[in-house]
Structure formats: structure tokens, C-alpha cells
Design an enzyme around this catalytic site. Structure first.
Site, PDB file in Angstrom:
ATOM      1  N   ASP A   1      -4.801   5.606  -1.766  1.00  0.00           N
ATOM      2  CA  ASP A   1      -3.117   5.723  -3.234  1.00  0.00           C
ATOM      3  C   ASP A   1      -3.845   6.740  -4.256  1.00  0.00           C
ATOM      4  OD1 ASP A   1      -0.459   4.616  -4.551  1.00  0.00           O
ATOM      5  OD2 ASP A   1      -2.403   4.645  -6.414  1.00  0.00           O
TER       6      ASP A   1
ATOM      7  N   HIS B   1      18.006   1.553 -11.175  1.00  0.00           N
ATOM      8  CA  HIS B   1      17.053   0.798 -11.404  1.00  0.00           C
ATOM      9  C   HIS B   1      16.621   0.205 -12.203  1.00  0.00           C
ATOM     10  CE1 HIS B   1      12.890   2.118 -10.856  1.00  0.00           C
ATOM     11  NE2 HIS B   1      12.029   2.704 -10.789  1.00  0.00           N
TER      12      HIS B   1
ATOM     13  N   TYR C   1      15.434   2.013 -19.598  1.00  0.00           N
ATOM     14  CA  TYR C   1      16.573   2.052 -18.982  1.00  0.00           C
ATOM     15  C   TYR C   1      17.806   2.053 -19.928  1.00  0.00           C
ATOM     16  CZ  TYR C   1      13.598   1.255 -15.477  1.00  0.00           C
ATOM     17  OH  TYR C   1      12.412   1.200 -14.624  1.00  0.00           O
TER      18      TYR C   1
ATOM     19  N   THR D   1       5.932  -2.534 -14.855  1.00  0.00           N
ATOM     20  CA  THR D   1       4.812  -1.471 -14.433  1.00  0.00           C
ATOM     21  C   THR D   1       4.134  -1.509 -15.381  1.00  0.00           C
ATOM     22  OG1 THR D   1       6.963   0.319 -15.009  1.00  0.00           O
ATOM     23  CG2 THR D   1       6.504  -0.329 -13.113  1.00  0.00           C
TER      24      THR D   1
ATOM     25  N   LYS E   1      -3.541   6.642   6.050  1.00  0.00           N
ATOM     26  CA  LYS E   1      -3.923   5.857   5.395  1.00  0.00           C
ATOM     27  C   LYS E   1      -5.464   5.550   5.691  1.00  0.00           C
ATOM     28  CE  LYS E   1      -1.250   2.476   4.018  1.00  0.00           C
ATOM     29  NZ  LYS E   1      -1.115   0.851   4.090  1.00  0.00           N
TER      30      LYS E   1
ATOM     31  N   SER F   1     -11.267   5.150   6.113  1.00  0.00           N
ATOM     32  CA  SER F   1     -12.787   5.309   6.957  1.00  0.00           C
ATOM     33  C   SER F   1     -13.683   6.319   6.098  1.00  0.00           C
ATOM     34  CB  SER F   1     -12.083   6.495   8.481  1.00  0.00           C
ATOM     35  OG  SER F   1     -12.140   7.437   7.887  1.00  0.00           O
TER      36      SER F   1
ATOM     37  N   TYR G   1       2.823  10.707 -14.599  1.00  0.00           N
ATOM     38  CA  TYR G   1       2.992   8.895 -14.444  1.00  0.00           C
ATOM     39  C   TYR G   1       2.646   8.599 -13.011  1.00  0.00           C
ATOM     40  CZ  TYR G   1       6.151   5.796 -15.688  1.00  0.00           C
ATOM     41  OH  TYR G   1       6.633   4.413 -15.466  1.00  0.00           O
TER      42      TYR G   1
ATOM     43  N   PRO H   1      16.848   5.617  -7.734  1.00  0.00           N
ATOM     44  CA  PRO H   1      16.474   6.704  -6.741  1.00  0.00           C
ATOM     45  C   PRO H   1      17.295   6.360  -5.564  1.00  0.00           C
ATOM     46  CG  PRO H   1      14.463   4.686  -7.706  1.00  0.00           C
ATOM     47  CD  PRO H   1      16.067   5.086  -8.463  1.00  0.00           C
TER      48      PRO H   1
ATOM     49  N   SER I   1       5.441   7.745  -7.665  1.00  0.00           N
ATOM     50  CA  SER I   1       5.202   6.083  -7.365  1.00  0.00           C
ATOM     51  C   SER I   1       4.889   6.317  -5.672  1.00  0.00           C
ATOM     52  CB  SER I   1       5.773   5.535  -8.056  1.00  0.00           C
ATOM     53  OG  SER I   1       6.741   5.742  -7.626  1.00  0.00           O
ATOM     54  N   GLN I   2       4.333   4.991  -5.465  1.00  0.00           N
ATOM     55  CA  GLN I   2       3.854   4.754  -3.939  1.00  0.00           C
ATOM     56  C   GLN I   2       4.800   3.832  -3.703  1.00  0.00           C
ATOM     57  OE1 GLN I   2       1.580   1.561  -1.102  1.00  0.00           O
ATOM     58  NE2 GLN I   2       0.436   3.152  -2.053  1.00  0.00           N
TER      59      GLN I   2
HETATM   60  N1  COA Z   1     -12.214   2.112   1.131  1.00  0.00           N
HETATM   61  C1  COA Z   1     -11.618   1.680   2.050  1.00  0.00           C
HETATM   62  N2  COA Z   1     -10.195   0.346   1.549  1.00  0.00           N
HETATM   63  C2  COA Z   1      -9.714   1.185   0.761  1.00  0.00           C
HETATM   64  C3  COA Z   1     -11.053   2.082  -0.043  1.00  0.00           C
HETATM   65  C4  COA Z   1     -12.213   2.178  -0.266  1.00  0.00           C
HETATM   66  N3  COA Z   1     -12.486   2.464  -0.476  1.00  0.00           N
HETATM   67  N4  COA Z   1     -10.124   1.278  -1.253  1.00  0.00           N
HETATM   68  C5  COA Z   1      -8.937   0.375  -1.252  1.00  0.00           C
HETATM   69  N5  COA Z   1      -8.454   0.665   0.598  1.00  0.00           N
HETATM   70  C6  COA Z   1      -7.892  -0.275   0.867  1.00  0.00           C
HETATM   71  C7  COA Z   1      -7.542  -1.537   0.326  1.00  0.00           C
HETATM   72  O1  COA Z   1      -8.654  -2.310   0.768  1.00  0.00           O
HETATM   73  C8  COA Z   1      -5.775  -1.692   1.478  1.00  0.00           C
HETATM   74  O2  COA Z   1      -5.840  -2.056   2.411  1.00  0.00           O
HETATM   75  P1  COA Z   1      -4.922  -2.653   3.364  1.00  0.00           P
HETATM   76  O3  COA Z   1      -4.081  -1.728   3.732  1.00  0.00           O
HETATM   77  O4  COA Z   1      -5.404  -3.293   4.220  1.00  0.00           O
HETATM   78  O5  COA Z   1      -3.981  -3.633   2.444  1.00  0.00           O
HETATM   79  C9  COA Z   1      -5.195  -0.126   1.338  1.00  0.00           C
HETATM   80  O6  COA Z   1      -6.822   0.533   1.244  1.00  0.00           O
HETATM   81  C10 COA Z   1      -4.884   0.440  -0.287  1.00  0.00           C
HETATM   82  O7  COA Z   1      -4.926   0.401  -1.198  1.00  0.00           O
HETATM   83  P2  COA Z   1      -4.771   1.752  -2.277  1.00  0.00           P
HETATM   84  O8  COA Z   1      -4.441   2.395  -1.577  1.00  0.00           O
HETATM   85  O9  COA Z   1      -6.173   1.370  -2.518  1.00  0.00           O
HETATM   86  O10 COA Z   1      -4.080   0.853  -2.960  1.00  0.00           O
HETATM   87  P3  COA Z   1      -2.674  -0.501  -3.328  1.00  0.00           P
HETATM   88  O11 COA Z   1      -1.802  -0.194  -1.957  1.00  0.00           O
HETATM   89  O12 COA Z   1      -3.005  -0.802  -3.841  1.00  0.00           O
HETATM   90  O13 COA Z   1      -1.660   0.576  -4.789  1.00  0.00           O
HETATM   91  C11 COA Z   1      -1.061   1.174  -5.991  1.00  0.00           C
HETATM   92  C12 COA Z   1      -1.533   0.941  -5.151  1.00  0.00           C
HETATM   93  C13 COA Z   1      -0.805   1.437  -7.939  1.00  0.00           C
HETATM   94  C14 COA Z   1       0.204   2.287  -5.723  1.00  0.00           C
HETATM   95  C15 COA Z   1      -0.335  -0.417  -5.851  1.00  0.00           C
HETATM   96  O14 COA Z   1      -0.769  -1.315  -7.197  1.00  0.00           O
HETATM   97  C16 COA Z   1       1.106  -0.377  -7.100  1.00  0.00           C
HETATM   98  O15 COA Z   1       1.299  -0.827  -8.466  1.00  0.00           O
HETATM   99  N6  COA Z   1       2.447  -0.119  -6.719  1.00  0.00           N
HETATM  100  C17 COA Z   1       3.540  -0.980  -6.788  1.00  0.00           C
HETATM  101  C18 COA Z   1       3.842   0.911  -7.187  1.00  0.00           C
HETATM  102  C19 COA Z   1       5.314   1.003  -7.860  1.00  0.00           C
HETATM  103  O16 COA Z   1       5.692  -0.218  -8.568  1.00  0.00           O
HETATM  104  N7  COA Z   1       6.032   1.913  -7.239  1.00  0.00           N
HETATM  105  C20 COA Z   1       7.806   1.814  -7.138  1.00  0.00           C
HETATM  106  C21 COA Z   1       8.136   2.305  -8.195  1.00  0.00           C
HETATM  107  S1  COA Z   1      10.197   2.470  -8.471  1.00  0.00           S
END
Ligand code: COA
Length: 627
Positions: free
Chosen positions: A431, A343, A113, A466, A420, A425, A453, A126, A555-556
Site C-alpha cells: 500500500d 457513502h 456527509y 477513517t 502486491k 518480495s 489524502y 463511489p 484509497s485502497q
Molecule cells: N514486507 C513484506 N510484506 C509486507 C510488508 C513488508 N515490509 N509490509 C506489509 N506487508 C504485507 C502485509 O503483511 C500484508 O500481507 P497480507 O496480504 O498477507 O495480509 C500485505 O503486505 C498488505 O499490507 P500493506 O500493503 O502494508 O497494507 P494493508 O493491506 O495493511 O492496507 C491500509 C493499508 C491503510 C489500506 C489499510 O490499513 C486500511 O485502512 N484499509 C481501509 C481503507 C479504506 O477505508 N478504504 C475505503 C475508503 S472508501
């Protein structure tokens, strides 16, 4: 443990023993001024991954981008690094990690940054679009703005009192320090490396309309919050006193950091201007009362993202901003509402959680219960003195932000076919599913693997920020090829899909645990620099260039409300793609540069929607067959 700073004397003693010829200095994190950073959950320190593990993951991650011959050459370079320069650099990092709470944090703040010289606008900051509103008159807009201010102040007070819910990832408590850095913060342009100033004890905000700045008290000297009516009438006063367009001094903050730094020095020479700068820099946040942008052909979400990212240029609201403020809320008379955030102090997720708080606050009724407080303060106009030299700088900044905003191609949309819940399901990670759909969309258009990325939070560690998830993998490319092969069977496609998603999920788990590749490689590189060593060959190799030229920056950022974060791409021929996956739908914000002949945001959106549906239909029709 309150703050384990680098214990310098001990450190330097070991250091001179290990690296007798070096003159290195580990600095303690200077950001801690004025803010108490607590580690009340005793979060662990960010680990330093093992060298051989990172290097073998690195080799796997570069495979999609290399020919067999190139891969053999890269393997030899990596082996040489592992045997020669690598171990002493690794030792340096391990030593640094033993002597700091987080070996990466200050390096990261600086390299990602503060030393970055491109404008924060588009390149780094952002925008976050809030649920769109309909205002039929000024009163309705100000009602929303007053509630937004009170909601933000309410959250700030909860942060100060440590009353906001602690974020968790599974069973892990996450570092909450980013929340403490967002209110009252401002980035200050400096030659070569900017500075972050924190003013968490501030009691005022700054409101801007038609480029006119006003100081407005939102917490009285004895800590009371004004009532809704009091905030509303202050905003009304601002509206009445800002009809004439002011000099767009704020536009200077959208320019590249070197231009802005020179203009900042000029501004600071004048006493009135210096006082205004202090007022803006110490404000808790900015509130921008915006004028509508011309609609062109954009739908409202895309238009809203433009307002939130760059403000639409000189004829729009880019002068009605102060892009160095961490938080700038904006409320347009056309119902476009949201924020722009600088940021450097925080990731998007804390800002998204703040967003949900404000949106719920606005919907709720607690603002009604605030009584009138004793205050005779009215908004104070902040009028800059602008001479010829500053006017020239404003003209240059205006031209530059016009080019930048004209060149940002955006497509922001709500994908409503599934969310999601469907992916869960199928026993897949939502993600990872979305990431692989983005990979597939890129491959569908460009027919080559796209270095990709994704941000993963390392906040399970103290001061964690991160790690990069390298979403382009051998498996993601195999999947894209399989899907585009008309002769392939569903059975083969499903195997490829599950392989790609599971490989991504595995990388994600490594990344959130601090065992990715990119931060470790950055640390080793910076270690070489601090030790006065030549840049190791691994960093000059084609594999490094190809795998880190991130054509997809993603990113999410999840909100419960209908919010969506948007930002620009990282490289000229790349895309930005931020998304908000909700149970039944997904918001996406796709961006790219208009002047690049290879990329087009609408084309990418179409490819992404087709890819998501292809993947959905593949799983759904095969599930039906089983039933
Ligand atoms: N079967 C069924 N459900 C599943 C699954 C599977 N195989 N894998 C994951 N899930 C579920 C999880 O249990 C979770 O459930 P919840 O909604 O009840 O909590 C949900 O699906 C979401 O999980 P998933 O999509 O795998 O990812 P996550 O929410 O853990 O996110 C990242 C992953 C990388 C986005 C997160 O760890 C992260 O780091 N977030 C921050 C990102 C960031 O910094 N953004 C800002 C940038 S400026």
C-alpha cells in the site's frame, strides 16, 4: 457492553463546571434507531491523541508546502495554539470521549456527509465496477440480475444472523457495524443537514428500467427467499412492462442537496408520490437495468465506471437511479455490471467484501437449490405523479447532472506488470509503495508537492470510520526529486524510496490506531464551535489551507475479484485515485475534472504507470546486481 451512550446529566454537570459560559449539548448518536449495534468483541473507544503529539506531527506534515519564512510563521501560530486555546478544547474532547462510545462518529457523519450540500453524485458516492460480462440476449442479462439479487439477499441474511466472517487487521478484530447499515438504508434530503433512514427489516427491493420503478418482493412475509425461477420471471415481467421511457424522477437525487430537498418537499405533498418515496426509501436496495451508454472513445472499464458513478447523464441512465439509496446494483445489457453506493453509512471496504460474496455466489450453484415459495406477488409499478413544478426541477437536475458527468474525466485500467507479490518480495508495504508511486506521478507532472489524502480504517475502535493518511511528506518529495534528478545514483534513489515508503507506513500505523492529525484537528475545531469560541488562528493559517486542499484523494478498496472502485476528485484541480492491489496486478481508477486546465486523467495514468515501473525497475535491477 451494548451501548454506552453519552450520559447526559453526569456529563452536563462536569461540563458546566469546566466551561461555565458554554451552552453545549452532546447528543447521543441518533443513527441507532432500528438497528442493534453490538460491541460483542468489547472494542475500545477511539482515543483522543495528545495535543502536543498531534501538533508536532502537523508541523512536520505541512513542511512540504511552505517556504522557510511561512514555516516559521506557522510554527509560532501552532505554539500559540498549544499554549492558549488548545488545552481547553482538548479537555472538551477528552470529556466527550469519556461520555460517548466514539467521540467523533456523530460529528463525522454530519460534517463529512450529511451537511455537505454538493450532489452525492460524483462528489461523494463511489461506483464499484464488477467483473465485466457478455450477455448475448435479454435472458442472459436477467439470469445474471436474478443471481445478483439472490446473492445480495443471501449476504443480507448472513449479516442479520451475524454469520459473516469478522474482518481483521493483523490480530485486531474490526468493528462490523457498517455492514448492518447498508441494506434498507436511504439518505433523505433535508434543509442544512440530511437524514439517514434505516429499514433493516424490509422484504422488498426496487427495480428500475427506462426510469420506471417497480416494487419487488425478495423475502416473503414468512421469511422465505423465492427461487431463481421466481425472481427471474418477476424481472421478465418488469422488462415487458417498462418498454416506454418513464419520467426521469430519479434524476432529482443527482442534484445538489438544496435543489433536491425542495423537490423532495414538493414530491411528498402528493399522496401517491409519498407512498412511492416510502417504498423506495425502505427497499433493501435498488436494481437498475441499464441501457448502454454511447462508447465515445472510452474503453469498457472506463465506460463502466461512468455508469457506476453517474449513469451517463440525462440521455444515459442518470434517471434510472435513486442516488440516495445506499446500495444500487446495476446490470447493463452491454455487460457492464456493478454498483453505486451512497457513502454516508459505510466505507468502501465492506462494500468490496459484499461484492466478492455476490460474485462468488453468481459463480457458484447454491442459487439452484432454492425451492419455489408460496407467493402470488408480482412486481408493483410505482408511477409518480409529475406536475409542472416537478418537471421544472427534473429539467434543472438533468442539466446539472449532464454538466457533472460531461466534466468528469476518468481513466480506469488494469496495471498488469506486477502486483502486491513483487512489492512484498522487496520487504516493502504494497500500500505504501502504491501511495508513493501516486505522489511521484503527481510530482512528475506538476513539479510541486500534492497534498494527498488516503483513507485509513479506524475500525479497531467501536463505530470507527477513517483517519486521513497525509501521504505527501518531506520524504515523499525528497524521493520524487531524487528520481527526477538525472545525476543521482541508484543507491541514493533506493535510500530515498525506502525512506518515503517507511515514513508512509509509519503514518499509516499511527492513523489506524487513531493517532493521525486530521480527525483530532477537526474535533478541536468543532469543540471551539460548540463552545462558542472564535475559530483559532491555526485553522486560518496558510499551512492549514495548503495541507488540507487535497489535490490527491486516494484509497485502497480491495476485492479478490476483478473489481474496481471509482470516484471523483475532492478539489477542482485535483485527482481521485482508487486502487485494488491484487497479488499479480493492480486496478486503478483515476479521475479529475475536464474543465480544469491543469489536470488530465490519461496523462496522470501514464505518469502513474511510468512511476510504478521506474520504482519496480530500480529495485529489480539492484537486486539482480546483488545476486
Ligand atoms: N514486507 C513484506 N510484506 C509486507 C510488508 C513488508 N515490509 N509490509 C506489509 N506487508 C504485507 C502485509 O503483511 C500484508 O500481507 P497480507 O496480504 O498477507 O495480509 C500485505 O503486505 C498488505 O499490507 P500493506 O500493503 O502494508 O497494507 P494493508 O493491506 O495493511 O492496507 C491500509 C493499508 C491503510 C489500506 C489499510 O490499513 C486500511 O485502512 N484499509 C481501509 C481503507 C479504506 O477505508 N478504504 C475505503 C475508503 S472508501
Amino acid at each position: 457492553m451494548l451501548s454506552k451512550k453519552c450520559s447526559m446529566s453526569n456529563y452536563l454537570r462536569i461540563q458546566s463546571f469546566l466551561f461555565p459560559s458554554s451552552s453545549l449539548h452532546f447528543q447521543e448518536n441518533k443513527l441507532s434507531t432500528k438497528i442493534k449495534f453490538l460491541n460483542k468483541f468489547n472494542l475500545p473507544s477511539l482515543p483522543v491523541p495528545k495535543l502536543n503529539q498531534t501538533l508536532s506531527k502537523y508541523l512536520k506534515s505541512v513542511e512540504p508546502f511552505l517556504s522557510e519564512h511561512e514555516l516559521a510563521k506557522t510554527s509560532a501560530i501552532v505554539k500559540k495554539f498549544e499554549e492558549n486555546e488548545g488545552p481547553s478544547l482538548q479537555k472538551y474532547l477528552e470529556l466527550k470521549a469519556q461520555n460517548c462510545e466514539n467521540w467523533l462518529s456523530e460529528w463525522w457523519d454530519n460534517t463529512a456527509y450529511l451537511e455537505y450540500r454538493d450532489p452525492v453524485t460524483v462528489f461523494s458516492s463511489p461506483g464499484l465496477v464488477y467483473p465485466l460480462q457478455e450477455f448475448s440476449n435479454e435472458g442472459e442479462r436477467l439470469t445474471y440480475a436474478a443471481k445478483m439479487i439472490l446473492g445480495a439477499v443471501d449476504y443480507k441474511i448472513l449479516i442479520d444472523k451475524d454469520l459473516i466472517p469478522v474482518d481483521k487487521m493483523g490480530n485486531n478484530v474490526l468493528d462490523m457495524n457498517q455492514y448492518k447499515k447498508v441494506f434498507g438504508t436511504c439518505r433523505i434530503p433535508r434543509p442544512t443537514r440530511d437524514e439517514l433512514k434505516f429499514n433493516p427489516d424490509s422484504k422488498h427491493i426496487v427495480v428500475v428500467r427506462n426510469n420506471n420503478f417497480f416494487k419487488m418482493e425478495v423475502i416473503t412475509s414468512d421469511g422465505q427467499i423465492p427461487s431463481f425461477n421466481q425472481i427471474f420471471s418477476q424481472l421478465n415481467y418488469i422488462i415487458k412492462n417498462s418498454e416506454i421511457l418513464g419520467a426521469p424522477v430519479g434524476i432529482l437525487t443527482s442534484d445538489n442537496r438544496d435543489n433536491w430537498c425542495r423537490a423532495y418537499a414538493l414530491l411528498s405533498q402528493d399522496k401517491t408520490n409519498r407512498n412511492i418515496l416510502d417504498t423506495i426509501e425502505t427497499a433493501l436496495f435498488l436494481l437498475c437495468l441499464d441501457t448502454p451508454l454511447p462508447k465515445w472513445n472510452d474503453d469498457t472499464l472506463t465506460l463502466a465506471a461512468k455508469q457506476c458513478i453517474h449513469g451517463g447523464g440525462f440521455d444515459g441512465n442518470s434517471g434510472n437511479r435513486w442516488f440516495d439509496k445506499t446500495l444500487q446494483f446495476l446490470v447493463g445489457i452491454d455487460g457492464i455490471v456493478g454498483l453505486t453506493y451512497e457513502h454516508s453509512p459505510s466505507e468502501g471496504q465492506p462494500i468490496a467484501i459484499l461484492t466478492d460474496h455476490i460474485v462468488n455466489y453468481i459463480k457458484g450453484s447454491s442459487w439452484k437449490t432454492l425451492p419455489d415459495v408460496k407467493t402470488d406477488k408480482y412486481p408493483e409499478p410505482l408511477r409518480f405523479n409529475v406536475g409542472d413544478e416537478l418537471n421544472k426541477a427534473v429539467d434543472i437536475a438533468a442539466l446539472n447532472v449532464d454538466k457533472l458527468s460531461d466534466n468528469l474525466d476518468l481513466n480506469v485500467f488494469n496495471f498488469t506488470e506486477f502486483g502486491k507479490d513483487f512489492v512484498k518480495s522487496q520487504k516493502l508495504s504494497p500500500d505504501s509503495f502504491i501511495q508513493i508511486a501516486i505522489q511521484y506521478a503527481f510530482y512528475r507532472i506538476h513539479k510541486v508537492p500534492g497534498a494527498h489524502y488516503e483513507s485509513a480504517a479506524t475500525r479497531k475502535y467501536i463505530h470507527g470510520r477513517t483517519e486521513t493518511i497525509r501521504s505527501c511528506s518531506v520524504e515523499s518529495v525528497a524521493f520524487s526529486k531524487e528520481m527526477l534528478d538525472n545525476s543521482s545514483s541508484d543507491a541514493k534513489k533506493i535510500v530515498a524510496l525506502r525512506n518515503a515508503i517507511n515514513a508512509h507506513k509509519k503514518y499509516t500505523i499511527d492513523a489506524i490506531n487513531g493517532f493521525g492529525i486530521d480527525r483530532h484537528l477537526l474535533g478541536l475545531k468543532l469543540a471551539a464551535k460548540e463552545l462558542g469560541k472564535d475559530l483559532p488562528e491555526i485553522y486560518k493559517d496558510i499551512a492549514f489551507a495548503k495541507s488540507s486542499q487535497m489535490r490527491l484523494s486516494t484509497s485502497q478498496v480491495a476485492t479478490q475479484c476483478q473489481g474496481v472502485m471509482a470516484y471523483g476528485p475532492l478539489v477542482p484541480n485535483g485527482y481521485g485515485c482508487c486502487y485494488n492491489p491484487r497479488p499479480k496486478d493492480i486496478f486503478f481508477a483515476v479521475s479529475c475534472f475536464d474543465d480544469n486546465p491543469e489536470t488530465d486523467a490519461t496523462n496522470f495514468r501514464n505518469a502513474l504507470e511510468t512511476s510504478l515501473m521506474d520504482m519496480h525497475n530500480l529495485l529489480a535491477r539492484n537486486q539482480q546486481h546483488k545476486l
